[in-house]
Design an enzyme around this catalytic site. Structure first.
Site, PDB file in Angstrom:
ATOM      1  N   LYS A  68      45.989  40.772  37.074  1.00 46.28           N
ATOM      2  CA  LYS A  68      45.166  41.036  35.918  1.00 46.28           C
ATOM      3  C   LYS A  68      43.681  40.950  36.238  1.00 46.28           C
ATOM      4  O   LYS A  68      42.825  41.448  35.522  1.00 46.28           O
ATOM      5  CB  LYS A  68      45.481  39.992  34.821  1.00 46.28           C
ATOM      6  CG  LYS A  68      46.898  39.964  34.357  1.00 46.28           C
ATOM      7  CD  LYS A  68      47.068  38.786  33.351  1.00 46.28           C
ATOM      8  CE  LYS A  68      48.512  38.539  33.050  1.00 46.28           C
ATOM      9  NZ  LYS A  68      48.685  37.312  32.231  1.00 46.28           N
ATOM     10  N   GLU A  89      40.025  45.371  43.500  1.00 50.74           N
ATOM     11  CA  GLU A  89      40.493  43.981  43.479  1.00 50.74           C
ATOM     12  C   GLU A  89      39.407  43.075  42.904  1.00 50.74           C
ATOM     13  O   GLU A  89      38.224  43.387  43.002  1.00 50.74           O
ATOM     14  CB  GLU A  89      40.779  43.517  44.921  1.00 50.74           C
ATOM     15  CG  GLU A  89      42.245  43.471  45.284  1.00 50.74           C
ATOM     16  CD  GLU A  89      43.001  42.293  44.675  1.00 50.74           C
ATOM     17  OE1 GLU A  89      42.560  41.730  43.651  1.00 50.74           O
ATOM     18  OE2 GLU A  89      44.055  41.947  45.231  1.00 50.74           O
ATOM     19  N   ASP A  90      39.837  41.959  42.349  1.00 48.62           N
ATOM     20  CA  ASP A  90      38.844  40.975  41.917  1.00 48.62           C
ATOM     21  C   ASP A  90      38.300  40.220  43.128  1.00 48.62           C
ATOM     22  O   ASP A  90      37.105  40.240  43.393  1.00 48.62           O
ATOM     23  CB  ASP A  90      39.437  40.017  40.865  1.00 48.62           C
ATOM     24  CG  ASP A  90      40.718  39.298  41.325  1.00 48.62           C
ATOM     25  OD1 ASP A  90      41.249  39.598  42.409  1.00 48.62           O
ATOM     26  OD2 ASP A  90      41.190  38.427  40.569  1.00 48.62           O
ATOM     27  N   VAL A 149      39.083  39.009  47.365  1.00 44.64           N
ATOM     28  CA  VAL A 149      39.872  38.939  48.593  1.00 44.64           C
ATOM     29  C   VAL A 149      39.587  37.577  49.215  1.00 44.64           C
ATOM     30  O   VAL A 149      38.437  37.248  49.510  1.00 44.64           O
ATOM     31  CB  VAL A 149      39.532  40.060  49.588  1.00 44.64           C
ATOM     32  CG1 VAL A 149      40.457  39.983  50.797  1.00 44.64           C
ATOM     33  CG2 VAL A 149      39.656  41.423  48.920  1.00 44.64           C
ATOM     34  N   ASP A 150      40.649  36.792  49.356  1.00 40.90           N
ATOM     35  CA  ASP A 150      40.508  35.408  49.817  1.00 40.90           C
ATOM     36  C   ASP A 150      41.136  35.312  51.217  1.00 40.90           C
ATOM     37  O   ASP A 150      40.497  35.654  52.207  1.00 40.90           O
ATOM     38  CB  ASP A 150      41.189  34.508  48.784  1.00 40.90           C
ATOM     39  CG  ASP A 150      41.002  33.028  49.029  1.00 40.90           C
ATOM     40  OD1 ASP A 150      40.049  32.651  49.723  1.00 40.90           O
ATOM     41  OD2 ASP A 150      41.821  32.230  48.524  1.00 40.90           O
ATOM     42  N   GLY A 172      43.417  37.219  52.243  1.00 41.65           N
ATOM     43  CA  GLY A 172      43.715  38.595  52.652  1.00 41.65           C
ATOM     44  C   GLY A 172      45.206  38.902  52.622  1.00 41.65           C
ATOM     45  O   GLY A 172      45.625  40.049  52.834  1.00 41.65           O
ATOM     46  N   LEU A 173      46.018  37.886  52.335  1.00 38.56           N
ATOM     47  CA  LEU A 173      47.475  38.074  52.382  1.00 38.56           C
ATOM     48  C   LEU A 173      47.962  39.045  51.302  1.00 38.56           C
ATOM     49  O   LEU A 173      48.776  39.935  51.578  1.00 38.56           O
ATOM     50  CB  LEU A 173      48.183  36.713  52.235  1.00 38.56           C
ATOM     51  CG  LEU A 173      47.988  35.756  53.413  1.00 38.56           C
ATOM     52  CD1 LEU A 173      48.424  34.338  53.048  1.00 38.56           C
ATOM     53  CD2 LEU A 173      48.765  36.237  54.640  1.00 38.56           C
ATOM     54  N   ASP A 222      40.744  34.299  36.568  1.00 35.79           N
ATOM     55  CA  ASP A 222      41.278  33.153  35.825  1.00 35.79           C
ATOM     56  C   ASP A 222      41.508  31.906  36.665  1.00 35.79           C
ATOM     57  O   ASP A 222      41.585  31.949  37.891  1.00 35.79           O
ATOM     58  CB  ASP A 222      42.634  33.530  35.220  1.00 35.79           C
ATOM     59  CG  ASP A 222      43.749  33.487  36.271  1.00 35.79           C
ATOM     60  OD1 ASP A 222      43.596  34.149  37.313  1.00 35.79           O
ATOM     61  OD2 ASP A 222      44.744  32.775  36.053  1.00 35.79           O
TER      62      ASP A 222
END
Ligand code: IMP
Ligand code: MG
Length: 172
Positions: free
Chosen positions: A41, A97-98, A100-101, A103-104, A157
């Site tokens: 979301k 995308e919100d 990318v952390d 990357g998984l 969120d």
């Protein structure tokens, strides 16, 4: 919800960043029709603002993926909850995308989308947490780069809370 929030990006900073990204994307895809795939979301607010500033024709699709893990970390075990509803064969795809952390999530998503034989596949992320990457993924359009911290607001969120905030905050 009682977390303490610290303002990170103001409405003005977000608006300027979205305008810059829309400008870059519109220039790069000039004379093309692109399919934007919003990842639900978290990307819904960003996507809504971005599309209204693009000067190229777009189709809009959504995907929803879920990853099992703790509240703030993804595990890499990912499932598709909602897939795109059109053929992507031969199309120019831009994933919205919100964040990318590690990357998984994105790696999983890209592998899935590549199987649909798009003619091109690029990524636009509002926030890139580059230093937290566990798998290499190249993000083509980046709004903000941050080193650490868990953020909320502008669609993003914590436990389904805070998505409606118009600015981006760090959760303490
Ligand atoms: P990755 O698979 O670790 O790259 O996780 C990316 C997804 O985790 C993002 O699309 C978000 O949904 C979520 N996420 C990562 N960092 C944050 C954060 O700081 N706040 C809220 N969600 C986050
Ligand atoms: Mg996400």
């Amino acid at each position: 919800m009682t977390e303490e929030l610290k303002l990170l990006f103001s409405k003005k900073e977000i608006a300027e960043t979205v305008a810059r990204l829309a400008h870059e994307i519109s220039a790069d895809y000039a004379n093309k029709q692109v399919v934007l795939i919003g990842v639900l979301k978290g990307a819904f607010v960003f996507l809504a603002d971005l599309v209204r500033q693009l000067t190229i024709p777009v189709e809009i699709e959504f995907m929803r993926i879920a990853s099992y893990g703790s509240q703030k970390e993804s595990s890499g075990e990912i499932i598709i909850k909602k897939d795109v509803e059109i053929s992507l064969e031969g199309k120019d795809i831009l994933v919205i995308e919100d964040i990318v952390d590690t990357g998984l999530s994105l790696t999983f998503l890209l592998d899935h989308l590549r199987e649909r034989n798009p003619s091109s596949l690029k990524i636009c992320a509002l926030v890139d947490k580059k230093s937290r990457r566990e798998v290499e993924v190249e993000v083509d359009y980046i709004g903000f780069t941050i080193d650490e911290g868990f953020i909320v607001g502008y669609g993003i969120d914590f436990n389904e809370g805070y998505r409606a905030l118009p600015e981006i905050f760090v959760v303490d």
